[in-house]
Design a protein around this motif. Structure first.
Motif, PDB file in Angstrom:
ATOM      1  N   UNK A 135     -43.453 -58.479  -9.926  1.00  0.00           N
ATOM      2  CA  UNK A 135     -42.324 -58.752 -10.818  1.00  0.00           C
ATOM      3  C   UNK A 135     -42.096 -60.260 -10.958  1.00  0.00           C
ATOM      4  N   UNK A 136     -42.222 -60.977  -9.848  1.00  0.00           N
ATOM      5  CA  UNK A 136     -42.044 -62.434  -9.889  1.00  0.00           C
ATOM      6  C   UNK A 136     -43.092 -63.078 -10.793  1.00  0.00           C
ATOM      7  N   UNK A 137     -44.337 -62.636 -10.658  1.00  0.00           N
ATOM      8  CA  UNK A 137     -45.394 -63.187 -11.512  1.00  0.00           C
ATOM      9  C   UNK A 137     -45.151 -62.834 -12.974  1.00  0.00           C
ATOM     10  N   UNK A 138     -44.690 -61.612 -13.225  1.00  0.00           N
ATOM     11  CA  UNK A 138     -44.385 -61.221 -14.602  1.00  0.00           C
ATOM     12  C   UNK A 138     -43.282 -62.094 -15.198  1.00  0.00           C
ATOM     13  N   UNK A 143     -42.484 -52.898  -1.193  1.00  0.00           N
ATOM     14  CA  UNK A 143     -41.458 -53.831  -1.677  1.00  0.00           C
ATOM     15  C   UNK A 143     -42.050 -55.211  -1.935  1.00  0.00           C
ATOM     16  N   UNK A 144     -42.940 -55.657  -1.030  1.00  0.00           N
ATOM     17  CA  UNK A 144     -43.569 -56.962  -1.223  1.00  0.00           C
ATOM     18  C   UNK A 144     -44.402 -56.984  -2.504  1.00  0.00           C
ATOM     19  N   UNK A 145     -45.137 -55.909  -2.774  1.00  0.00           N
ATOM     20  CA  UNK A 145     -45.929 -55.845  -3.999  1.00  0.00           C
ATOM     21  C   UNK A 145     -45.032 -55.806  -5.236  1.00  0.00           C
ATOM     22  N   UNK A 146     -43.972 -55.000  -5.192  1.00  0.00           N
ATOM     23  CA  UNK A 146     -43.040 -54.938  -6.321  1.00  0.00           C
ATOM     24  C   UNK A 146     -42.486 -56.328  -6.626  1.00  0.00           C
ATOM     25  N   UNK A 180     -45.587 -52.815 -14.580  1.00  0.00           N
ATOM     26  CA  UNK A 180     -45.129 -53.020 -13.203  1.00  0.00           C
ATOM     27  C   UNK A 180     -45.500 -51.836 -12.325  1.00  0.00           C
ATOM     28  N   UNK A 181     -45.207 -50.637 -12.797  1.00  0.00           N
ATOM     29  CA  UNK A 181     -45.497 -49.434 -12.012  1.00  0.00           C
ATOM     30  C   UNK A 181     -47.002 -49.260 -11.822  1.00  0.00           C
ATOM     31  N   UNK A 182     -47.764 -49.432 -12.902  1.00  0.00           N
ATOM     32  CA  UNK A 182     -49.221 -49.251 -12.806  1.00  0.00           C
ATOM     33  C   UNK A 182     -49.860 -50.307 -11.915  1.00  0.00           C
ATOM     34  N   UNK A 183     -49.363 -51.537 -11.988  1.00  0.00           N
ATOM     35  CA  UNK A 183     -49.932 -52.602 -11.157  1.00  0.00           C
ATOM     36  C   UNK A 183     -49.649 -52.346  -9.686  1.00  0.00           C
ATOM     37  N   UNK A 184     -48.424 -51.940  -9.368  1.00  0.00           N
ATOM     38  CA  UNK A 184     -48.093 -51.632  -7.972  1.00  0.00           C
ATOM     39  C   UNK A 184     -48.959 -50.489  -7.469  1.00  0.00           C
ATOM     40  N   UNK A 185     -49.088 -49.445  -8.263  1.00  0.00           N
ATOM     41  CA  UNK A 185     -49.907 -48.296  -7.863  1.00  0.00           C
ATOM     42  C   UNK A 185     -51.370 -48.688  -7.724  1.00  0.00           C
TER      43      UNK A 185
END
Length: 891
Positions: free
Chosen positions: A640-643, A633-636, A587-592
Motif C-alpha cells: 500500500x505504501x508503494x502504491x 500486515x507487513x506486506x499489506x 492490493x489484494x492480488x499483490x498480497x496474495x
C-alpha cells in the motif's frame, strides 16, 4: 569367549556361539555356566539332561531338552522342589526364615474407565520381583518391579502395598546401598523412578540448572538438533538397548523418516496427530517397552554425557489426587520411566489372550524452555509430558484411538506482556486525549457549546477509532518484532509465544477490528449525510420572447441558463466519491501473490528456517498466529505504501490528478461547490469562471483557455490576485440558520419528480427552491449580506496539526485557505488510512479464523466491493436529494 545368559559376564564357550554372542549346545544338552552353589564357572559346559541331578529340573518344557532349576530352589532346598514351609511365588523359591515383604496387591486401577481388575502379570510376578529385589538386590527383579509401578501410573498412596508401595518401601530401606552417578534419587540396584517421594521438587529439577549446550539456528549439527537417547527395558526387567529417538521411536503415527526426525530440529515446533486402529496397536505393541529418556551433550573433557529428562505423568495420583494436572509447578511429582502402550497389565486370567483394557500414551509433549536474558541459546532441562488413555477392548477392528506427539518451545513472556501493557496504557491514554481534542473540535464545528448525550456518544466514537489505531500499532509492532527477531537470530535469544500465550494477541486484533469497523461505519454514515450544493455563476445572455400561458400575450424574459454544466459537475463528483489512492484489486492480488506464490507465508511457520520455500518432502511446522499477522500486515502496509508513493509522486503528477482536475473543471464550468460536513463547518471549491461565461461554443472556449494561459485575464482565486480555489469554511450560526430555512424547502420533496408523472406544482416548487439557494449562496460568496459576511485567512500551524479551529465564527464566517484539497475528507480519497487499516484487520481476522490467505483475500475484496457499492448508491441518492440533480444523469 561369549556372553552369559543373564548378559552380565563373559565366559569361555566350548561349542561355539549363537548369533547373539552366547554359548550354544546341541539340542539334547543344556548349558551349564554356574556351579550348584551359584558361582560362575570360568568355562561353560554342555551336559545331558538327567532327572536325578539336583541342579536340574526333570520337566520337559521345550520338547526335547531339560531346563535348569531357578537358583533360588537350589539355594533354599538344594533341589528343584520348593516344599513347605518355603514359599513358592513367581517361579522363585523363598525360605520361610527370610524377612519377606508384605503381600502385594495385584490389582490395576484404570481410573478413566472406573475399572479395577486383577492383573495376571502382577499376580505372577509382583511378589517374586519385589522379594528378589528386596532380598537379593537382583537388578532384573528390581527393574521388573519398577516397570509394574510405572504400569500403575507411578501413583503413590501411604496405605497401599501395590507395586509402587513395595518399590517405595525397598527404596527407603536400602539407603545403605548408596546412590548411582551422584544422583540422590537413583538408588543402587534400583531403577530411577521418582524425583523425590513427594511433590515440591519440580522447580529445582527444571530450573535450578541450565542444560550445558548452547543451541543456535545456524551452525553445526550438534547445536541444531536435540540429541535424545532412550534406554529401553522389557516388562520382565531386562535391559534391551540404547535407542535414538530419531526414526519415530516415540511417535505412534507413521510418517516419512525426514518428517519424523524434524521433531528434534531445535526451534521447530512439531505437531503430529492421527487415529490408529486398536487392532494395529495390539499387533505392534503386544509387549510393553519401557523407556528412560536422556539428552546427550558434550562434556568439558570432550566425552559424550547424558542428562536425564524428567517425565510429567498427567495420570499420576499422589494420595488419590492428580497432582500433575495443574499448572502450579510446586505441586508436581516428576518421574523418569514411561511407556507407549501397555497391553499386558490389563490381562485378567490368561497372558495369551487379549487384554480387557489397554493403556496408551495418547498425548506426548516434549517442552523446551529458553532461559531468559541469555543471548546464547541456553535452555532449561527438557520436560516430557505424557497423558495416558485407558481403552476398554471390545472390538479391536472397529475401535480406534487418537494419539499425538508434539515438541514445543517456550520462554518466559512476562516481560513482553508487561511491555505490551505499558504501551497499551500509554497509547491508550494518549488516545483519550486525542479523542477529547477531536470532540472539542467537533463541538466547535457543530456550533454547539453544551455537553449532551450526543457529545458523549461522539466522544466514544472518536475514542473507538483512536483505540483501534492503538491496538493496530501494538499488534503490527508485535508481529513484525517476532518475525524479525525470531527468524533472523543465530544464537537463540527469543522464542515464539505458545498458542495459549497468543490469546491476548488475538484478542487485541479482534478489538482493533471491532473498533475500526465502528469507526468505518460512522465515517460511511457521515459521508452519506453531507450537505452539498452546486452554485451556478452563469448569468443569462440577453432576453428571449416567451408566451404567457393562459393570457395569450408574449413577454420578454431572461434567456435560460443551461443545466448541463451542473449535471456534468455532479456526475464528476459522483465518480470521485469512492476513488482511492490505492487500487484495491491490485492490493489484494499483490498480497496474495507474495504470500502464496513467492512464499512469504512460509515465514509464518513455527520453525527456525527463514527460507521462502519448503521442499515437498519436508515437515511443515504449524502456523504461528502472531507471525501470520506480522507477515500479512507487513506486506499489506509495504504494498500500500508503494502504491501511494507511486500514485502521489508519479501518477498524480504525470498522468492525472482527479481532485485538481475536478477543481479546474468547476472553474471552467463556472460552478462552485459548497459542502457542509458539520452544522457549521465544511468546504468550499471556488469555481467562478474568470471569463464571466462558461456556456459558450468551442471557439470561444479555446480562446478563453488561451487568454488564461497567456495571463491575459484575472486569476482564479476567490480573493483578487490569488489562485486559492479551495477552502475550509467555518460558518456562523446566523449563516447556518439562513441556509437551513432555504434547505428545508429544497429537500421537502426529496429529489425531482419523474418527468413523465410529475405535477407542475412540485416541479415549480423545486425549481424555485433551487434558484433561491443558488442566489443566496452566490450572494453570500459575493459579500452581499453584511450581517452574514465572511473573512478569508490562513490556519495556524497548530490548527492544521490538531485538525480544529481556535476561532469561533460568531459575527462572521471564516474561510481558511486550503492548498491540500482537504475537501477529500468527505470522500474515500481523504480517508485512505482508515480504509487501509480496516482492510488489513478484516483480512487478518478472516485469516486467523480460517488459516487461509486465499479465503481472506477473496472475502476482503468482496467486502471492499460491497461497501463501495453502498457508498456509491447511497452517496448518489444523497447527492440527488441535496442538489436536485436528476439521478438519471449520474452515470
Amino acid at each position: 569367549s561369549g556372553v552369559t545368559q543373564d548378559g552380565w559376564n563373559c565366559i569361555i564357550c566350548p561349542k561355539g556361539l549363537t548369533s547373539e554372542g552366547k554359548c550354544k549346545c546341541p539340542n539334547n544338552e543344556i548349558l551349564v555356566e554356574r556351579s550348584v552353589d551359584g558361582i560362575l564357572l570360568s568355562e561353560a559346559s554342555c551336559v545331558r539332561c538327567n532327572g536325578s541331578e539336583q541342579s536340574f529340573s526333570s520337566s520337559d518344557v521345550s520338547g526335547n531338552r531339560c531346563v535348569r532349576c531357578e537358583q533360588t530352589f537350589i539355594n533354599v532346598s538344594k533341589s528343584c522342589d520348593c516344599s513347605s514351609p518355603n514359599l513358592l511365588t513367581g517361579g522363585l523359591c523363598f525360605s520361610a526364615s527370610q524377612s519377606l515383604l508384605p503381600k502385594g496387591i495385584a490389582t490395576v486401577r484404570f481410573g478413566q474407565l472406573g475399572i479395577t481388575l486383577t492383573s495376571e502379570w502382577f499376580l505372577k510376578n509382583l511378589q517374586s520381583s519385589a522379594s528378589a529385589c528386596w532380598l537379593y538386590s537382583n537388578l532384573t527383579a528390581c527393574q521388573a518391579l519398577g516397570n509394574m509401578c510405572v504400569m500403575n501410573m507411578n501413583s503413590l498412596s501411604s496405605s497401599s502395598t501395590d507395586a509402587c508401595g513395595l518399590f517405595q518401601y525397598i527404596y527407603v530401606n536400602t539407603a545403605r546401598l548408596g546412590i548411582v552417578h551422584s544422583i540422590t534419587f537413583w538408588r543402587q540396584n534400583l531403577p530411577w523412578l521418582y524425583y523425590g517421594d513427594q511433590p515440591g521438587l519440580a522447580s529445582q529439577v527444571l530450573e535450578a540448572n541450565h542444560f550445558p549446550t548452547i543451541f543456535s539456528f545456524k551452525g553445526t549439527d550438534k547445536n541444531l538438533k536435540l540429541q535424545f537417547i532412550a534406554a529401553s527395558f522389557d516388562a520382565a526387567g531386562n535391559f534391551l538397548k540404547w535407542q535414538s529417538l530419531e526414526g519415530g521411536l516415540l511417535q505412534l503415527c507413521p510418517d516419512t523418516q525426514t518428517k519424523l526426525n524434524a521433531a528434534y530440529a531445535f526451534g521447530t515446533t512439531y505437531q503430529q496427530s492421527c487415529k490408529i486402529s486398536l487392532s494395529k496397536i495390539l499387533l505392534d505393541f503386544a509387549n510393553p517397552i519401557f523407556y528412560d529418556l536422556f539428552l546427550e551433550y558434550n562434556g568439558g573433557n570432550g566425552q559424550q554425557n547424558l542428562w536425564a529428562v524428567p517425565v510429567l505423568n498427567l495420570n499420576l495420583q499422589y494420595s488419590e489426587k492428580f497432582v500433575n494436572q495443574g499448572s502450579n509447578m510446586n505441586n508436581w511429582l516428576l518421574t523418569r520411566r514411561f511407556f507407549l502402550v501397555d497391553a499386558l497389565s490389563g490381562k485378567e486370567s490368561d497372558l495369551g489372550k487379549l487384554p480387557r483394557v489397554i493403556r496408551i500414551a495418547s498425548k506426548i509433549t516434549i517442552s523446551i524452555r529458553l532461559v531468559s536474558h541469555t543471548p546464547r541459546g541456553t535452555i532449561y532441562p527438557p520436560l516430557i509430558t505424557v497423558a495416558y488413555t485407558d481403552v476398554l477392548v471390545q472390538n479391536p477392528e472397529a475401535q480406534s484411538v487418537t494419539v499425538s506427539f508434539s515438541v514445543s518451545y517456550e520462554m518466559n513472556q512476562s516481560e513482553a506482556e508487561i511491555q505490551t501493557d505499558i504501551a497499551l496504557g500509554v497509547l491508550g491514554g494518549l488516545a483519550v486525549l486525542w479523542a477529547l481534542l477531536k470532540t472539542a473540535g467537533w463541538k466547535k464545528r457543530t456550533g454547539s457549546s453544551i455537553i449532551d448525550l450526543q457529545t458523549v456518544l461522539k466522544f466514544l466514537l472518536f475514542y473507538a477509532g483512536d483505540l483501534a489505531n492503538v491496538f493496530f500499532v501494538i499488534t503490527v509492532g508485535t508481529g513484525i518484532y517476532w518475525l524479525v527477531f525470531f527468524k533472523a537470530q543465530q544464537f537463540v535469544s527469543v522464542l515464539l509465544p505458545l498458542p495459549s500465550q497468543e490469546e491476548d494477541f488475538v484478542t487485541y486484533i479482534a478489538c482493533a477490528f471491532s473498533l475500526k469497523a465502528l469507526q468505518f461505519l460512522q465515517l460511511l454514515v457521515s459521508q452519506l449525510t453531507i450537505d452539498i450544493f452546486f452554485i451556478d455563476w452563469e448569468r443569462p445572455k440577453g432576453k428571449v420572447l416567451k408566451a404567457v400561458e393562459g393570457e395569450g400575450v408574449v413577454k420578454s424574459a431572461a434567456a435560460p441558463v443551461s443545466i448541463w454544466r451542473t449535471y456534468f459537475i455532479a456526475n464528476e463528483w459522483n465518480e470521485i466519491q469512492t476513488m482511492r489512492k490505492i487500487n484495491p484489486l491490485f492490493q489484494v492480488l499483490a498480497v496474495l501473490f507474495f504470500l502464496e506464490v513467492v512464499g512469504f507465508s512460509n515465514l509464518a511457520l513455527m520453525d527456525s528456517s527463514s527460507s521462502l520455500t519448503r521442499s515437498s518432502g519436508s515437515y511443515i511446522a504449524p502456523w504461528s498466529r502472531i507471525l501470520r499477522f506480522g507477515v500479512s500486515a507487513a506486506l499489506w502496509l509495504a504494498i500500500a505504501f508503494l502504491q501511494m508513493i507511486f500514485f502521489t509522486v508519479f501518477y498524480e503528477r504525470f498522468v492525472e490528478d482527479k481532485l485538481s482536475q475536478f477543481v479546474d473543471l468547476c472553474c471552467m464550468s463556472n460552478i462552485s461547490v459548497f459542502l457542509l460536513s458539520h452544522s457549521c463547518f465544511g468546504y468550499y471549491i471556488h469555481g467562478r469562471s474568470v471569463h464571466g461565461h462558461a456556456d459558450t461554443n468551442m471557439e470561444e472556449m479555446n480562446m478563453n483557455l488561451k487568454r488564461e494561459a497567456e495571463n491575459l485575464c484575472s486569476q482564479r482565486g476567490l480573493l483578487p490576485n490569488t489562485d486559492g480555489q479551495t477552502f475550509q469554511i467555518s460558518i456562523s450560526r446566523k449563516m447556518r440558520l439562513h441556509y437551513d430555512i432555504i434547505h428545508e424547502t429544497l429537500t421537502r420533496k426529496r429529489g425531482p419528480a419523474r418527468l413523465l408523472d410529475s405535477s407542475a406544482t412540485s416541479s415549480e416548487q423545486s425549481t424555485k427552491a433551487y434558484n433561491t439557494m443558488n442566489k443566496f449562496l452566490s450572494s453570500f460568496i459575493d459579500h452581499v449580506h453584511k450581517e452574514i459576511d465572511y473573512i478569508v485567512k490562513d490556519k495556524l500551524p497548530l490548527e492544521r496539526i490538531l485538525g480544529m479551529e481556535f476561532m469561533e465564527p460568531i459575527d462572521k464566517s471564516i474561510f481558511y485557505n486550503d492548498e491540500g484539497n482537504s475537501f477529500s475528507d468527505v470522500l474515500y480519497y481523504g480517508n485512505e488510512t482508515t480504509l487501509l487499516i480496516f482492510d488489513i484487520l478484516f483480512f487478518s481476522v478472516v485469516d486467523l479464523a480460517s488459516q487461509s490467505f486465499v479465503l481472506a483475500a477473496i472475502l476482503t475484496y468482496l467486502q471492499q466491493e460491497i461497501f463501495r457499492f453502498i457508498r456509491n448508491t447511497l452517496g448518489k441518492k444523497n447527492l440527488v436529494s441535496k442538489t436536485l440533480v436528476d439521478e438519471r444523469f449520474l452515470i
